[in-house]
Design an enzyme around this catalytic site. Structure first.
Site, PDB file in Angstrom:
ATOM      1  N   MET A   1      31.398  24.892   3.192  1.00 51.15           N
ATOM      2  CA  MET A   1      30.929  25.565   1.962  1.00 51.15           C
ATOM      3  C   MET A   1      31.290  27.099   2.254  1.00 51.15           C
ATOM      4  O   MET A   1      31.568  27.599   3.358  1.00 51.15           O
ATOM      5  CB  MET A   1      29.586  25.251   1.875  1.00 51.15           C
ATOM      6  N   CYS A   2      30.941  27.966   1.289  1.00 48.92           N
ATOM      7  CA  CYS A   2      31.042  29.399   1.244  1.00 48.92           C
ATOM      8  C   CYS A   2      29.905  29.903   0.169  1.00 48.92           C
ATOM      9  O   CYS A   2      29.391  29.409  -0.493  1.00 48.92           O
ATOM     10  CB  CYS A   2      32.397  29.782   0.940  1.00 48.92           C
ATOM     11  N   ARG A   3      29.838  31.259   0.302  1.00 51.18           N
ATOM     12  CA  ARG A   3      29.260  32.131  -0.825  1.00 51.18           C
ATOM     13  C   ARG A   3      30.178  32.840  -1.166  1.00 51.18           C
ATOM     14  O   ARG A   3      31.017  33.677  -0.515  1.00 51.18           O
ATOM     15  CB  ARG A   3      28.078  32.732  -0.149  1.00 51.18           C
ATOM     16  N   ASN A 115      34.083  27.785  -3.669  1.00 51.38           N
ATOM     17  CA  ASN A 115      32.824  27.296  -3.013  1.00 51.38           C
ATOM     18  C   ASN A 115      32.610  25.970  -3.123  1.00 51.38           C
ATOM     19  O   ASN A 115      32.450  25.585  -4.126  1.00 51.38           O
ATOM     20  CB  ASN A 115      31.833  28.405  -3.357  1.00 51.38           C
TER      21      ASN A 115
END
Length: 250
Positions: A1-3, A115
């Site tokens: 995941m990411c932001r 994301n």
């Protein structure tokens, strides 16, 4: 995941949006509050921003954590912009580990971020990759699910699709083949398009102060609105529009 996060509004230093808020993207690299998958985003970061009189944005990307890059602190202090897209990265298994796989991706006046994750990549979406022209496949910047998603979106943009349509059709096509998390973020410097599909997405519009679209709020001030899952969002400096995304046909 990411932001990730995109901003349109009056010119401000990068630091004002990305570092100074109490729960900024900088802090989300080690302490996200609403991330549903993964715990930290320390596998790289990037920011793309637009300068006056130049439609092609600049990009600064690194494979290190955002807090471990002293050059970014100087950059964020002095560079001002009225439009940006930035991300902190949590690597998907099997992805390229260097900055080539770090958002934002870019082409022309577009910036893009993902994301989420595409389970079973690359086999699960090989059918979609086969639909791309050979030169576009060879031009994919990195070996990772996000880079392939960008290639699919970019193909549509170059075919004349509007920003929102390019994201919506890509999400539908991928989701029909695998249980992916597909929060996509795209801007051309005057509009932001985003999808909420499997993770959190928020927006805040402040008249005279611009619009922000982000994985999660960067402060606890009023005005933040959560976007329902499976939604397409379009934002400009003057307004926000949301539309339910079509369910994929399996």
């Amino acid at each position: 995941m990411c932001r990730h996060l995109a901003y349109l509004g009056p010119d401000v230093p990068l630091r004002r949006i990305l570092v100074e808020p109490p729960h900024s993207l900088y802090r989300q690299s080690w302490a996200p509050r609403r991330q549903r998958n993964g715990t930290v985003n320390a596998d790289g970061f990037g920011v793309g921003w637009y300068a006056p009189d130049d439609p092609v944005p600049a990009r600064y990307r690194q494979a290190r954590p955002i807090w471990a890059d002293p050059s970014f602190a100087d950059l964020a202090r002095v560079v001002r912009t009225g439009a940006l897209l930035a991300a902190v990265r949590d690597t998907t298994d099997g992805s390229t580990p260097d900055e080539s796989a770090t958002a934002p991706y870019g082409a022309g006046d577009w910036l893009f971020s993902h994301n989420g994750a595409v389970p079973g990549w690359p086999r699960s979406v090989a059918e979609l990759a086969e639909e791309l022209p050979a030169e576009e496949l060879l031009d994919i910047e990195a070996r990772c699910d996000s880079a392939l998603l960008w290639a699919l979106v970019l193909h549509r943009l170059r075919s004349g699709y509007a920003l929102g349509d390019a994201l919506a059709e890509t999400v539908t096509d991928v989701a029909a083949r695998t249980e992916a998390r597909l929060n996509l973020l795209l801007t051309d410097g005057s509009c932001i398009a985003a999808t909420a599909w499997g993770d959190s997405l928020w927006h805040r519009l402040e008249p005279g102060h611009g619009v922000t679209v982000a994985s999660e709020p960067y402060d606890d001030e009023p005005g933040w609105t959560e976007v329902p899952d499976r939604t397409l969002l379009l934002a400009t400096r003057d307004g926000i529009e949301t539309t339910p995304l079509k369910e994929p046909t399996v």
